[in-house]
Design a protein around this motif. Structure first.
Motif, PDB file in Angstrom:
ATOM      1  N   LEU A 226     -11.470   3.986   2.168  1.00 38.40           N
ATOM      2  CA  LEU A 226     -11.103   3.995   0.771  1.00 38.40           C
ATOM      3  C   LEU A 226      -9.453   4.308   0.839  1.00 38.40           C
ATOM      4  CD1 LEU A 226     -14.205   4.968   0.822  1.00 38.40           C
ATOM      5  CD2 LEU A 226     -13.793   5.939  -1.494  1.00 38.40           C
ATOM      6  N   LEU A 227      -8.819   3.323   0.474  1.00 39.21           N
ATOM      7  CA  LEU A 227      -7.326   3.742   0.321  1.00 39.21           C
ATOM      8  C   LEU A 227      -6.624   3.813  -0.930  1.00 39.21           C
ATOM      9  CD1 LEU A 227      -4.599   3.440   2.281  1.00 39.21           C
ATOM     10  CD2 LEU A 227      -4.852   0.879   1.768  1.00 39.21           C
ATOM     11  N   LEU A 228      -5.701   4.932  -1.162  1.00 39.70           N
ATOM     12  CA  LEU A 228      -4.864   5.131  -2.063  1.00 39.70           C
ATOM     13  C   LEU A 228      -3.471   4.731  -1.442  1.00 39.70           C
ATOM     14  CD1 LEU A 228      -6.162   8.327  -3.837  1.00 39.70           C
ATOM     15  CD2 LEU A 228      -6.000   6.115  -4.965  1.00 39.70           C
ATOM     16  N   GLY A 229      -2.830   4.028  -2.484  1.00 38.96           N
ATOM     17  CA  GLY A 229      -1.283   3.829  -2.000  1.00 38.96           C
ATOM     18  C   GLY A 229      -0.887   2.384  -1.833  1.00 38.96           C
ATOM     19  N   ALA A 230      -1.888   1.482  -1.659  1.00 34.57           N
ATOM     20  CA  ALA A 230      -1.741   0.116  -1.165  1.00 34.57           C
ATOM     21  C   ALA A 230      -0.968  -0.779  -2.238  1.00 34.57           C
ATOM     22  CB  ALA A 230      -3.142  -0.437  -0.862  1.00 34.57           C
ATOM     23  N   GLU A 231      -0.621  -0.119  -3.440  1.00 36.17           N
ATOM     24  CA  GLU A 231       0.096  -0.884  -4.482  1.00 36.17           C
ATOM     25  C   GLU A 231       1.610  -0.928  -3.936  1.00 36.17           C
ATOM     26  OE1 GLU A 231      -0.210   3.486  -6.126  1.00 36.17           O
ATOM     27  OE2 GLU A 231      -1.502   1.927  -5.245  1.00 36.17           O
ATOM     28  N   GLU A 232       1.951  -0.074  -2.912  1.00 36.47           N
ATOM     29  CA  GLU A 232       3.132  -0.383  -2.456  1.00 36.47           C
ATOM     30  C   GLU A 232       3.035  -1.345  -1.222  1.00 36.47           C
ATOM     31  OE1 GLU A 232       4.995   3.291  -0.573  1.00 36.47           O
ATOM     32  OE2 GLU A 232       3.560   4.546  -1.720  1.00 36.47           O
ATOM     33  N   ALA A 233       3.897  -2.433  -1.447  1.00 34.85           N
ATOM     34  CA  ALA A 233       4.009  -3.614  -0.467  1.00 34.85           C
ATOM     35  C   ALA A 233       3.787  -3.458   0.966  1.00 34.85           C
ATOM     36  CB  ALA A 233       5.228  -4.554  -0.884  1.00 34.85           C
ATOM     37  N   GLY A 234       2.945  -4.382   1.551  1.00 39.79           N
ATOM     38  CA  GLY A 234       2.886  -4.289   3.079  1.00 39.79           C
ATOM     39  C   GLY A 234       1.632  -4.626   3.436  1.00 39.79           C
ATOM     40  N   LEU A 235       0.516  -4.093   2.852  1.00 39.77           N
ATOM     41  CA  LEU A 235      -0.813  -4.431   3.290  1.00 39.77           C
ATOM     42  C   LEU A 235      -1.319  -5.850   3.242  1.00 39.77           C
ATOM     43  CD1 LEU A 235      -3.597  -3.161   4.493  1.00 39.77           C
ATOM     44  CD2 LEU A 235      -4.108  -2.854   1.917  1.00 39.77           C
ATOM     45  N   GLU A 236      -1.533  -6.483   4.326  1.00 44.77           N
ATOM     46  CA  GLU A 236      -2.160  -8.002   4.511  1.00 44.77           C
ATOM     47  C   GLU A 236      -3.225  -7.740   5.204  1.00 44.77           C
ATOM     48  OE1 GLU A 236       2.356 -10.072   4.385  1.00 44.77           O
ATOM     49  OE2 GLU A 236       1.031  -9.887   6.325  1.00 44.77           O
TER      50      GLU A 236
END
Length: 341
Positions: A226-236
């Motif tokens: 469960l990940l918080l903070g992925a709204e910052e660009a970069g996760l693919e």
């Protein structure tokens, strides 16, 4: 459900329409990871389980809104995270345990490396584990937490957040159990006193010409993340057609993904999808990136054994030899360089 449960959604929509929508999502190579609301699980647990499970089956990922983790707690956690990583390097290294496998406390910049990668990840992180009472039988498998002297309120903030993540994770696993035609409480005993870890991640500013990604292509080890903070660009994520697909949840939503333990348990019915964190555009490389993943693990003695309902003539058992979660975790920590073989 995927393996037999009746979906309450069927009572409100024509079966052909439902099948068409499911097939479109499962087979469309350009589809985006859907956003599902956990708030709907109370009134329609089967409908939520179907939507959430279908997203897992198609992408290995889902985005979840209305997850129940209080926004004020999350805001406080971001504040404490940024304050800790802003401390001098010497102060942070006081909490690094040499030979500890990064299981608790601080892990310095450029320590972890993705399996098979040639460059180390451009990150530093802090791990919070389960708080166990003195004499607990799991203490041999789970080291005690380490707590920094500063910032003030760090321990209270992250023990509270740990519990909130675990409660939300248990609800999501209950939905997965429904999707797999298991009892909704099937995972409860597996994750009770589980070796779950809350990671506070800091990707420091990098040079404009940095050649390697912030976090190399990898899969997670655990049941679900469960990940918080992925709204910052970069996760693919690496999609079925070999292209990298950006995962962009709305602010405050969780990104949830399948880990290798759940993939193994389900015989790849639910895939653990390769993902990475890429460098931002050159003009943004002078900025830090923060995120907080919660790696939901079962107890160390939980036996990862292929579910019979996930075997078929078309999908024979890939893992005839079961393995405990503790042994599997150790193997993987050696592979990513956190434990020396």
């Amino acid at each position: 459900m995927l393996f037999g449960h009746q979906n309450l959604y069927l009572h409100r929509h024509h079966p052909f329409e439902i099948c068409q929508r499911r097939n479109e999502m499962l087979n469309n190579p350009t589809a985006e990871v859907p956003l599902v609301s956990l708030k709907t699980a109370g009134a329609d647990p089967d409908g939520f389980a179907q939507a959430f499970g279908d997203s897992f089956r198609r992408f290995g990922f889902a985005m979840v809104s209305d997850h129940g983790i209080p926004s004020d707690l999350i805001a406080r956690a971001w504040e404490k995270t940024e304050a800790f990583f802003a401390l001098p390097e010497a102060e942070k290294r006081r909490y690094f345990v040499e030979g500890g496998g990064g299981q608790r406390g601080y892990t310095p910049f450029k320590t972890e490396i993705a399996k098979g990668a040639t460059h180390v990840d451009l990150k530093e992180f802090w791990h919070v584990g389960r708080e166990l009472p003195e004499g607990h039988p799991s203490a041999a498998d789970m080291p005690a937490n380490i707590w920094p002297d500063q910032p003030e309120g760090f321990r209270d903030t992250f023990t509270t957040l740990y519990d909130a993540f675990e409660a939300t994770g248990a609800r999501l696993l209950s939905a997965i159990a429904r999707y797999l035609s298991l009892e909704p409480n099937w995972f409860d005993s597996a994750i009770r006193d589980g070796n779950s870890i809350l990671r506070l991640l800091h990707y420091p500013p990098i040079a404009e010409d940095a050649p390697n990604v912030r976090a190399g292509a990898h899969e997670d080890i655990n049941l679900i993340t469960l990940l918080l903070g992925a709204e910052e660009a970069g996760l693919e994520l690496l999609d079925r057609d070999g292209r990298w697909l950006a995962v962009k949840p709305p602010e405050g939503a969780l990104v949830v993904n399948v880990g290798d333990m759940l993939q193994r348990l389900t015989n790849h019915v639910l895939p653990s999808t390769t993902h990475r964190v890429v460098n931002p555009p050159a003009e943004r490389r002078g900025h830090s990136r923060y995120s907080m993943p919660f790696f939901l693990h079962p107890a160390s003695d939980f036996l990862i054994k292929t579910l019979p309902s996930c075997e078929s003539a078309e999908n024979p058992n890939r893992y005839p030899e079961p393995i405990t979660a503790g042994d599997y975790l150790h193997e993987r920590l050696v592979e990513i360089g956190l434990i020396k073989a």
